[in-house]
Design a protein around this motif. Structure first.
Motif, PDB file in Angstrom:
ATOM      1  N   VAL A  91       4.520  11.989   1.193  1.00  0.00           N
ATOM      2  CA  VAL A  91       3.109  11.621   1.346  1.00  0.00           C
ATOM      3  C   VAL A  91       2.987  10.127   1.639  1.00  0.00           C
ATOM      4  O   VAL A  91       2.250   9.703   2.534  1.00  0.00           O
ATOM      5  CB  VAL A  91       2.323  11.988   0.058  1.00  0.00           C
ATOM      6  N   ALA A  92       3.750   9.305   0.886  1.00  0.00           N
ATOM      7  CA  ALA A  92       3.660   7.861   1.055  1.00  0.00           C
ATOM      8  C   ALA A  92       4.157   7.446   2.442  1.00  0.00           C
ATOM      9  O   ALA A  92       3.568   6.583   3.090  1.00  0.00           O
ATOM     10  CB  ALA A  92       4.458   7.159  -0.048  1.00  0.00           C
ATOM     11  N   CYS A  93       5.232   8.097   2.926  1.00  0.00           N
ATOM     12  CA  CYS A  93       5.734   7.786   4.272  1.00  0.00           C
ATOM     13  C   CYS A  93       4.699   8.185   5.316  1.00  0.00           C
ATOM     14  O   CYS A  93       4.477   7.453   6.291  1.00  0.00           O
ATOM     15  CB  CYS A  93       7.032   8.532   4.544  1.00  0.00           C
ATOM     16  N   GLY A  94       4.076   9.341   5.116  1.00  0.00           N
ATOM     17  CA  GLY A  94       3.031   9.790   6.038  1.00  0.00           C
ATOM     18  C   GLY A  94       1.922   8.755   6.125  1.00  0.00           C
ATOM     19  O   GLY A  94       1.453   8.407   7.208  1.00  0.00           O
ATOM     20  N   PHE A  95       1.542   8.230   4.967  1.00  0.00           N
ATOM     21  CA  PHE A  95       0.492   7.210   4.930  1.00  0.00           C
ATOM     22  C   PHE A  95       0.919   5.969   5.708  1.00  0.00           C
ATOM     23  O   PHE A  95       0.161   5.424   6.519  1.00  0.00           O
ATOM     24  CB  PHE A  95       0.189   6.849   3.476  1.00  0.00           C
ATOM     25  N   LEU A  96       2.170   5.559   5.489  1.00  0.00           N
ATOM     26  CA  LEU A  96       2.664   4.341   6.138  1.00  0.00           C
ATOM     27  C   LEU A  96       2.691   4.521   7.653  1.00  0.00           C
ATOM     28  O   LEU A  96       2.285   3.628   8.409  1.00  0.00           O
ATOM     29  CB  LEU A  96       4.072   4.014   5.607  1.00  0.00           C
ATOM     30  N   LEU A  97       3.113   5.709   8.097  1.00  0.00           N
ATOM     31  CA  LEU A  97       3.184   5.959   9.539  1.00  0.00           C
ATOM     32  C   LEU A  97       1.782   5.905  10.165  1.00  0.00           C
ATOM     33  O   LEU A  97       1.613   5.412  11.270  1.00  0.00           O
ATOM     34  CB  LEU A  97       3.844   7.317   9.807  1.00  0.00           C
ATOM     35  N   ARG A  98       0.806   6.406   9.461  1.00  0.00           N
ATOM     36  CA  ARG A  98      -0.554   6.346   9.968  1.00  0.00           C
ATOM     37  C   ARG A  98      -1.081   4.922   9.984  1.00  0.00           C
ATOM     38  O   ARG A  98      -1.892   4.543  10.828  1.00  0.00           O
ATOM     39  CB  ARG A  98      -1.494   7.203   9.100  1.00  0.00           C
ATOM     40  N   GLU A 125       0.832  -1.208   0.000  1.00  0.00           N
ATOM     41  CA  GLU A 125       0.000   0.000   0.000  1.00  0.00           C
ATOM     42  C   GLU A 125       0.867   1.260   0.000  1.00  0.00           C
ATOM     43  O   GLU A 125       0.520   2.261  -0.628  1.00  0.00           O
ATOM     44  CB  GLU A 125      -0.926   0.000   1.218  1.00  0.00           C
ATOM     45  N   PHE A 126       1.989   1.159   0.712  1.00  0.00           N
ATOM     46  CA  PHE A 126       2.933   2.291   0.670  1.00  0.00           C
ATOM     47  C   PHE A 126       3.337   2.561  -0.780  1.00  0.00           C
ATOM     48  O   PHE A 126       3.306   3.694  -1.254  1.00  0.00           O
ATOM     49  CB  PHE A 126       4.172   1.955   1.517  1.00  0.00           C
ATOM     50  N   GLY A 127       3.671   1.481  -1.485  1.00  0.00           N
ATOM     51  CA  GLY A 127       4.044   1.630  -2.895  1.00  0.00           C
ATOM     52  C   GLY A 127       2.916   2.239  -3.699  1.00  0.00           C
ATOM     53  O   GLY A 127       3.132   3.106  -4.543  1.00  0.00           O
ATOM     54  N   LEU A 128       1.717   1.823  -3.391  1.00  0.00           N
ATOM     55  CA  LEU A 128       0.553   2.305  -4.133  1.00  0.00           C
ATOM     56  C   LEU A 128       0.347   3.806  -3.919  1.00  0.00           C
ATOM     57  O   LEU A 128       0.115   4.564  -4.866  1.00  0.00           O
ATOM     58  CB  LEU A 128      -0.668   1.531  -3.640  1.00  0.00           C
ATOM     59  N   VAL A 129       0.430   4.214  -2.648  1.00  0.00           N
ATOM     60  CA  VAL A 129       0.258   5.644  -2.370  1.00  0.00           C
ATOM     61  C   VAL A 129       1.386   6.434  -3.033  1.00  0.00           C
ATOM     62  O   VAL A 129       1.171   7.524  -3.578  1.00  0.00           O
ATOM     63  CB  VAL A 129       0.234   5.898  -0.849  1.00  0.00           C
ATOM     64  N   PHE A 130       2.585   5.843  -3.030  1.00  0.00           N
ATOM     65  CA  PHE A 130       3.703   6.511  -3.698  1.00  0.00           C
ATOM     66  C   PHE A 130       3.404   6.673  -5.188  1.00  0.00           C
ATOM     67  O   PHE A 130       3.568   7.753  -5.757  1.00  0.00           O
ATOM     68  CB  PHE A 130       4.994   5.697  -3.484  1.00  0.00           C
ATOM     69  N   LEU A 131       2.924   5.604  -5.815  1.00  0.00           N
ATOM     70  CA  LEU A 131       2.588   5.687  -7.247  1.00  0.00           C
ATOM     71  C   LEU A 131       1.548   6.769  -7.492  1.00  0.00           C
ATOM     72  O   LEU A 131       1.652   7.568  -8.431  1.00  0.00           O
ATOM     73  CB  LEU A 131       2.016   4.354  -7.738  1.00  0.00           C
ATOM     74  N   LEU A 132       0.527   6.777  -6.629  1.00  0.00           N
ATOM     75  CA  LEU A 132      -0.559   7.735  -6.808  1.00  0.00           C
ATOM     76  C   LEU A 132      -0.031   9.162  -6.703  1.00  0.00           C
ATOM     77  O   LEU A 132      -0.311  10.019  -7.549  1.00  0.00           O
ATOM     78  CB  LEU A 132      -1.617   7.476  -5.727  1.00  0.00           C
ATOM     79  N   SER A 133       0.789   9.428  -5.673  1.00  0.00           N
ATOM     80  CA  SER A 133       1.240  10.805  -5.519  1.00  0.00           C
ATOM     81  C   SER A 133       2.297  11.161  -6.553  1.00  0.00           C
ATOM     82  O   SER A 133       2.345  12.291  -7.031  1.00  0.00           O
ATOM     83  CB  SER A 133       1.707  11.098  -4.087  1.00  0.00           C
TER      84      SER A 133
END
Ligand code: SF4
Ligand code: SF4
Ligand code: FES
Lengths: 242, 113
Positions: B104-111, B61-69
């Motif tokens: 952004v992706a790191c922020g998502f992962l931390l949450r 999911e981290f990868g996914l959010v990274f791709l999205l952003s």
């Protein structure tokens, strides 16, 4: 005669359009030697039938461009010591252009695209009119000046992946030329020009990767010119002119 | 693929943008399938949600959010390039788009953890 300071292992693409092959040569390394000097040395000493193009030898005429170790360059302004890798140089014709023989390409398609992009000046006055007053600091004049030093060498064209993928694409040099004319207050051909540079093969085919800009030996920025065309085309479209 | 004439930062920005687009397109069917589960059988959907709690899926999911952003900021970068006054800092813009995406992706992962 300059003193020999070593040897260069040179590979040169030889042959016609369909039977290209790399041939090895050993060439003496000299101080301040250019890649064009190397090609000329091979032609004079080893391979009299070698075909290639050059004229000015000082970066003025735009005829000597070739692919050197995978990158398009002016061979007359590329020092061997700057481009040599482990004592080797590979010299091939420019990409994206049909080869005639050895290192010589057929550039007619490249120049046809300058015509297709309406790259010819369309005068609005006669010789009887007085000179058009254009202040050097006007933004349009500055935009034109930024692109005007092109010498039609096709280095940018050979560096462009959009040309490789879409042979119809007009390419960075022709579009850069069109942009300088769009900014020429004396020119009257802009409506036709903007129509010519939009649509299939037009400025919208540019992916903005800036391969052209990173390779232009004159430090021009065709990507910026093409971005300018995209904006001008968008404005013309909103006005209903496209 | 990375031939000599391509080895420049803005080509990397281009290829990252393209690959992120392909990655997102591949993910979309799975996304719609899960959304479809939410509409239908809630037990299946709960099972699917359980499945997404696994660390490996979290990493994906981290990868996914990274791709999205990356795709979002990369697209904004292109709009700025093509429709705003030209700026000399093209490489900085590309780096900023990639950096922002990573943030952004790191922020998502931390949450998420
Ligand atoms: S824009 Fe630069 S690289 Fe392209 S043809 Fe003109 S001088 Fe050569
Ligand atoms: S920026 Fe446009 S014209 Fe220049 S190399 Fe890339 S696709 Fe070609
Ligand atoms: S020979 Fe004229 S530009 Fe190189």
């Amino acid at each position: 005669m300059r003193e020999e300071i070593g040897k260069i292992q040179v590979q040169v693409r030889r042959g016609g359009p369909d039977d290209g092959r790399l041939v090895d040569y050993e060439v003496p390394l000299l101080a301040s030697q250019t890649v064009l000097d190397v090609v000329t040395w091979i032609q004079r000493n080893l391979e009299p039938a070698l075909s290639y193009r050059f004229a000015c030898r000082v970066g003025m005429c735009g005829s000597c461009a070739m692919t050197v170790n995978g990158r398009p360059r002016w061979t007359c302004r590329s020092h061997v010591t700057d481009v040599m890798k482990d004592g080797r140089i590979r010299i091939e014709p420019l990409r994206n252009l049909p080869v005639i023989k050895d290192l010589a390409c057929d550039l007619s398609g490249f120049f046809d695209k300058w015509q297709r992009a309406e790259g010819a000046f369309v005068p609005t006055q006669t010789r009887k009119d007085s000179l058009a007053p254009i202040a050097p600091q006007e933004p349009a004049r500055q935009a034109a000046s930024a692109g005007i030093e092109c010498i039609n060498c096709a280095v940018c064209y050979a560096a462009c992946d959009a040309v490789e993928q879409n042979p119809e694409y007009l390419g960075p040099a022709a579009l850069n030329r069109a942009w300088t004319l769009v900014n020429d207050a004396r020119d009257g051909g802009n409506r036709a020009r903007l129509q010519a540079v939009t649509g299939p093969g037009g400025c919208q085919s540019c992916h903005s990767q800036q391969g052209c800009t990173s390779h232009c030996p004159n430090a021009l920025n065709p990507t910026r010119s093409i971005a300018g065309l995209k904006q001008a085309a968008a404005r013309a479209w909103l006005r209903g002119e496209l | 693929m990375i031939r000599p004439h391509r080895s420049q930062p803005l080509w990397y920005a281009f290829i990252l943008h393209r690959l992120s687009g392909i990655g997102l397109a591949l993910f979309l069917p799975l996304h719609f399938y899960l959304l479809g589960l939410a509409l239908g059988d809630s037990a299946d959907f709960d099972a699917a949600l359980q499945w997404t709690e696994q660390p490996l899926v979290k990493a994906a999911e981290f990868g996914l959010v990274f791709l999205l952003s990356v795709h979002l900021f990369g697209g904004l970068r292109l709009l700025v390039l093509e429709f705003f006054a030209w700026t000399a800092a093209q490489k900085t813009l590309a780096a900023a788009a990639a950096g922002l995406s990573f943030f952004v992706a790191c922020g998502f992962l931390l949450r998420a953890i």
